[in-house]
Design an enzyme around this catalytic site. Structure first.
Site, short mmCIF file in Angstrom:
data_model
loop_
_atom_site.label_atom_id
_atom_site.label_comp_id
_atom_site.label_asym_id
_atom_site.label_seq_id
_atom_site.Cartn_x
_atom_site.Cartn_y
_atom_site.Cartn_z
N ASP A 188 1.06 -1.52 0.04
CA ASP A 188 -0.16 0.13 -0.13
C ASP A 188 0.87 1.16 -0.04
O ASP A 188 2.07 1.14 -0.04
CB ASP A 188 -0.92 -0.08 1.20
CG ASP A 188 -0.28 0.05 2.54
OD1 ASP A 188 0.03 0.82 3.15
OD2 ASP A 188 0.31 -1.17 2.81
N HIS A 524 1.55 -8.50 -3.99
CA HIS A 524 0.58 -7.63 -3.51
C HIS A 524 1.29 -6.39 -3.46
O HIS A 524 2.00 -6.23 -2.56
CB HIS A 524 0.04 -8.14 -2.16
CG HIS A 524 -1.06 -7.19 -1.66
ND1 HIS A 524 -2.23 -7.29 -2.19
CD2 HIS A 524 -1.03 -6.34 -0.80
CE1 HIS A 524 -3.03 -6.30 -1.51
NE2 HIS A 524 -2.23 -5.66 -0.52
N ASP A 574 1.22 -17.42 -5.02
CA ASP A 574 1.90 -16.22 -6.05
C ASP A 574 0.60 -15.53 -6.74
O ASP A 574 0.22 -15.91 -8.23
CB ASP A 574 2.64 -16.86 -7.18
CG ASP A 574 3.45 -15.76 -7.97
OD1 ASP A 574 3.14 -14.56 -7.53
OD2 ASP A 574 4.12 -16.00 -9.00
N GLU A 583 2.75 -10.45 -0.06
CA GLU A 583 3.05 -9.07 -0.12
C GLU A 583 4.54 -8.88 -0.15
O GLU A 583 5.26 -9.83 0.16
CB GLU A 583 2.43 -8.58 1.30
CG GLU A 583 2.47 -6.96 1.17
CD GLU A 583 1.66 -6.24 2.40
OE1 GLU A 583 1.28 -5.09 2.38
OE2 GLU A 583 1.79 -6.81 3.53
#
Length: 619
Positions: A188, A524, A574, A583
């Site tokens: 993020d 991610h 994956d 992540e």
């Protein structure tokens, strides 16, 4: 990695075509190859309990080594006998080697003294790719597909005021800070002091270890593709300074009064807010008010961003890294060194004054990084300040800490930083008791390696969020034990960790993007999101997946996850939507840089003239 909710993916992403996994491989081995003088092991999954003949052929198809496998007991969780193959006698450098057994042949692999040099550079480039507040330029990023506009430029923000997810109303603050820059934490766009702290320390410790070993700095000036190359300072230190400047900017102004929860270790309703002198503390994080979906290029982030309340843990992370900064830059940039030391002293005083301000906020758009025991952060910060200043007040704080005489019972991590203090005391202050505590931990992990099927220094069947970084942080302590004792077995276990990450695991997968025949491809990450939207790029080489996770995956809010009941080392997928297993994060890539660089420059390795302190690889 973070205890958090993930935004629901956009409707378009749900129908985006997903690429099939590469075909499985027969042999589990390091898919890059091996150093000439290293132990070399592969695992051959087989149904038979009897030895199987094997051979190694070179690029001309000539047999250069042969033997029989060493079968181990059947692994009930995996359903086969792992047959160990020892290739250690293969020492001649070359490319195109293949391992063969029965009717099976491996992918080509190399024997090379420079095996880890490109990986060291690409792993460090991860941090440039994830810089905030500046354009990411193609000539430094490895190509146009990874270039992007600056994310969150000129980031002047104030504190969050309003209700959290538990209905507690946070009062905010009466100031704004310019916190432009730093590294995005993970998948993020949040920037977190407690995770930035350990990532930054790890890179700076790599520099300090090289100083202790003698020789030119790793990543010498001009050797690595970043904008600061050519300024007369190690490129590693230039990259680290990008984060250090951000951490300094997160410090609360002197005299600022704040209302925060004090002494409360969990988010409960109602939280009781107490008025404190917050000057010198560090804000825990800056992040979006709400989670964004996948994909999301950072310059397109539509959410309002806020500072979140300071915490004692974040404040001590600042104190520790700023003290480390002060001693490293003392002979490089005296003014910056002095600024760091002043910030470290202010942060230490603020943490002593506000010793029980825990990160208890439960917010919608960022991870918590909550930590209810900050005694290890106090120990770490005192160790860094003592190593930098030699002052009695910090020595007294060290000796009063329960961590001073305690053994190293686990590897470093953002919530368990006491080992970082012990490393600094051993390496910089030459403390023999702390050095011995670290060697004792290396011995315990060495015994664990001998007890595991795949030979890694980790015998537990509990694989946590970010398990690959736990292994790498153990590898750092094993490497330090090798540095202090000269014993080859410790270095062998460091290689075992890299072998596992690069393919010698039950999945037969490399957890590092761009490396190996079956590398991780779908992290991610909101920009490296090609799986979700083909207009976005895949990950660049050198990004480390968090890895198997059987303690917090699957979760009800995770769109894709490993199956329930998976064997511990196989609880990984994956897929960009599996945030608990795939992540990527700064505190995971930092130890990858450390370990890859150490192996590329280890004095016990047979080296050619190239090293990470010279020309970068061509990506």
């Amino acid at each position: 990695m973070k205890r958090r909710l993930i935004a629901v993916l956009a409707v378009a992403s749900c129908t985006a075509p997903l690429r099939a996994d590469p075909p499985p491989l027969v042999f589990d081995l390091n898919q890059l190859g091996f150093l000439p003088d290293s132990p070399k092991r592969a695992v051959f999954p087989h149904m038979s309990a009897e030895p199987v003949k094997w051979s190694v052929i070179d690029a001309t198809s000539a047999v250069v080594l042969s033997g029989e496998t060493q079968p181990r007991p059947k692994d009930a969780a995996l359903g086969y006998h792992p047959h160990v193959i020892d290739l250690s006698a293969l020492r001649t450098p070359g490319k195109g080697y293949r391992l063969a057994a029965g009717n099976s042949t491996s992918n080509p692999f190399a024997i090379s003294a420079d095996l880890y040099r490109p990986l060291a550079h690409d792993a460090l480039s991860y941090f440039y790719h994830n810089r905030a507040g500046t354009p990411i330029l193609a000539r430094f990023a490895g190509g146009e597909r990874w270039a992007r506009p600056a994310g969150h430029p000129e980031e002047r923000v104030t504190c969050f005021a309003g209700e959290d997810n538990r209905g507690n109303r946070w009062p905010g603050c009466g100031y704004t800070l310019d916190v432009t820059g730093g590294w995005y934490d993970a998948g993020d766009h949040g920037k977190y002091v407690v995770n930035g702290g350990i990532a930054l320390w790890t890179l700076l410790n790599l520099h300090e270890l090289r100083q202790a070993r003698g020789g030119a700095p790793v990543f010498a000036d001009g050797s690595h593709p970043i904008p600061e190359a050519g300024n007369g300072v190690s490129d590693l230190l230039d990259e680290a300074r990008w984060e250090m400047e951000f951490l300094l900017a997160m410090q609360v102004p002197e005299g600022a009064r704040l209302r925060v929860p004090v002494g409360q270790k969990t988010n409960q309703r109602p939280l009781v807010f107490t008025d404190i002198d917050g000057g010198g503390m560090a804000h825990h994080k800056i992040a979006d008010e709400r989670w964004t979906g996948l994909p999301m290029r950072p310059d397109r982030d539509p959410e309002t961003r806020y500072l979140y309340a300071p915490s004692t843990a974040a404040t001590l992370n600042l104190a520790a890294t700023a003290a480390q900064c002060a001693r490293i830059w003392r002979g490089i940039d005296a003014a910056f060194s002095a600024r760091c030391l002043e910030a470290a002293r202010r942060a230490w005083a603020a943490a002593e004054r506000n010793a029980q301000v825990y990160a208890v906020g439960d917010f919608n758009g960022s991870g918590g990084y909550g930590d209810s025991d900050v005694s290890d952060e106090f120990f770490w910060a005192a160790a860094e300040l003592f190593a930098t200043t030699g002052e009695a007040v910090f020595e007294k704080a060290l000796r009063a800490s329960p961590h001073f005489a305690a053994p190293v019972d686990k590897e470093p991590g953002w919530p368990s930083v006491a080992p970082l203090g012990k490393i600094t005391l051993a390496l910089i202050a030459n403390s023999q008791p702390q050095k011995q505590a670290l060697i004792d931990a290396a011995d315990r992990w060495s015994a664990e390696a001998r007890a595991t099927t795949y030979g890694i220094p980790y015998a537990s069947d509990r694989y946590a969020w970010g398990s690959n970084s736990n292994l790498l942080n153990r590898a750092i302590i094993l490497a330090l034990a090798a540095h202090w004792t000269g014993e080859a077995r410790y270095r062998g276990h460091v290689i075992d960790v890299m072998d596992y990450l690069l393919g010698r695991n039950p999945l037969g997968r490399s957890f590092v993007s761009g490396y190996g025949a079956r590398p991780m491809r779908n992290p991610h990450h909101r920009f490296w999101a090609h799986q979700i939207d083909p207009a976005y790029p895949p990950p660049p080489p050198g990004a480390l997946s968090g890895g198997p996770n059987n303690t917090s995956s699957p979760r009800s809010d995770e769109p894709v996850a490993p199956p329930k009941g998976c064997a511990p080392q196989t609880c990984w997928v994956d897929d960009a939507r599996s945030f608990t297993t795939n992540e990527v994060a700064i505190n995971w890539n930092a130890p990858l840089v450390w370990v890859a660089t150490w192996l590329a420059t280890s004095p016990s390795a047979s080296r050619s003239s190239a090293s990470p302190s010279q020309a970068p690889p061509k990506s």
